[in-house]
Write a protein that holds these residues in place. Structure first.
Motif, short mmCIF file in Angstrom:
data_model
loop_
_atom_site.label_atom_id
_atom_site.label_comp_id
_atom_site.label_asym_id
_atom_site.label_seq_id
_atom_site.Cartn_x
_atom_site.Cartn_y
_atom_site.Cartn_z
N GLU A 273 -88.15 86.82 55.04
CA GLU A 273 -88.66 85.71 55.88
C GLU A 273 -89.12 84.70 54.83
O GLU A 273 -89.46 83.64 55.44
CB GLU A 273 -89.94 86.17 57.03
N HIS A 274 -89.73 85.03 53.78
CA HIS A 274 -90.41 84.24 52.88
C HIS A 274 -89.65 83.66 51.75
O HIS A 274 -90.09 83.22 50.73
CB HIS A 274 -91.77 84.79 52.48
N GLY A 275 -88.38 83.98 51.93
CA GLY A 275 -87.33 83.27 51.23
C GLY A 275 -87.14 84.28 49.83
O GLY A 275 -86.52 83.83 48.91
N ARG A 276 -87.71 85.31 49.75
CA ARG A 276 -87.40 86.15 48.50
C ARG A 276 -86.47 87.09 48.65
O ARG A 276 -86.41 87.93 49.66
CB ARG A 276 -88.88 86.98 48.23
N GLU A 277 -85.50 86.98 47.62
CA GLU A 277 -84.32 88.14 47.72
C GLU A 277 -84.72 89.42 47.45
O GLU A 277 -85.56 89.61 46.54
CB GLU A 277 -83.33 87.51 46.70
#
Ligand SMILES: C[S@@+](CC[C@H](N)C(=O)[O-])C[C@H]1O[C@@H](n2cnc3c(N)ncnc32)[C@H](O)[C@@H]1O
Length: 297
Positions: A273-277
């Motif tokens: 959700e926070h864009g971390r792969e």
């Protein structure tokens, strides 16, 4: 080997696990795309001395080799830190001004988050752990009225908390982060009973718990991690400090059954959700780790 009345300072046994968490917070903070910043983490790790600061040297997480070694542990700490920071945002918005951080270790939220005036934060941990933190952060000012409650959480901590000024008539926001598996199953149940007894309607809690093994399942990475720790002169065997999950109550069930409104999540969801792969390897390691908040209506 754990015993019912064991104790520790920051460099040994369960105390050292708090340094491990701070290492991961320092490593995340170094990233240009950090999902949160904890400027106190590196300071605390350096104050511990010995080999610990070697683990945060350079841009540790940007070195692909080290990033892989830190792998699932680092992802877990980042996901849960973000989740809990957001929980405290909700707590503050709900008007709660009494916070209890159980097993606070080297958590610096009392210093690094913004707290409305009048907020009181109680930090409970073993005496020597709190002593270490107070010395290391002696020059820093907490952003709230921070009160230390040096006590073992297998003892009568509600009494110690009350004696430190805790007001059981006010809604409270509780945090049990990185704690439950260090308690025997019955001590966990007692902890939950005590929390519920001290929580008037409007109170909230956040916690995390791993049901499986915390370490990576990949033997090659595991060996690399052990080698890195050994080179830094650190010996820590987290799994031997843990109590098992057999006969352990699932916190989601416990709080649900006691009338709290439970909301569960997990680290992979938070990170994505926070864009971390999140790699497949890390996903597999973190599958059995839960994040939970609950509110007493
Ligand atoms: C993995 S660290 C987590 C610290 C902190 N919550 C964080 O996430 O940064 C575990 C912490 O639990 C504390 N702890 C574990 N069992 C405890 C007990 N029975 N009484 C008091 N503190 C305890 C340890 O001293 C240590 O600080």
């Amino acid at each position: 080997m754990r015993t019912d009345d064991d104790s520790w300072d920051i460099t040994e046994s369960v105390g050292a696990t708090a340094v491990g968490v701070a290492v991961m917070r320092a490593v995340e903070t170094q990233r240009p795309d950090a999902l949160y910043r904890d400027p106190y983490a590196a300071k605390l790790v350096e104050a511990v001395g010995s080999g610990w600061s070697k683990l945060i040297g350079g841009e540790a997480d940007l070195d692909p080799e080290r990033a892989r070694v830190y792998g699932s542990v680092r992802s877990m700490m980042t996901g849960r830190t973000v989740y809990i920071d957001e929980y405290f945002g909700t707590v503050v918005a709900a008007g709660i001004r009494q916070i209890v951080i159980l097993a606070s270790g080297l958590d610096a939220r009392a210093y690094r988050l913004e707290w409305p005036s009048g907020t009181v934060i109680f930090e409970l941990d073993q005496p020597k752990v709190l002593e270490f933190k107070a010395t290391a952060l002696a020059q820093d000012r907490p952003a709230a009225d921070r009160r230390e409650v040096p006590i073992d959480l297998r003892q009568d901590w509600p009494k110690a908390l009350r004696e430190s000024g805790f007001d059981a008539t006010r809604p409270t926001a509780w945090l049990a982060e990185g704690l439950l598996r260090y308690l025997p199953a019955e001590a966990q149940d007692r902890l939950f009973d005590n929390i519920a007894e001290l929580s008037v309607p409007g109170s909230m809690i956040a916690l995390n718990m791993g049901f499986g093994q915390p370490q990576t399942r990949n033997p090659e990475i595991r060996a690399a991690r052990e080698k890195m720790m050994a080179q830094a002169g650190i010996r820590m065997d987290v799994e031997n400090l843990w109590y098992g999950t057999e006969n352990r109550t699932d916190p989601r069930d416990w709080f649900g059954a006691h009338g709290w409104k439970v909301s569960a999540s997990d680290v992979v969801t938070v990170l994505t959700e926070h864009g971390r792969e999140v790699s497949d390897e890390v996903r597999a390691d973190l599958r059995s780790h839960i994040l939970m908040t609950a509110a007493r209506p």
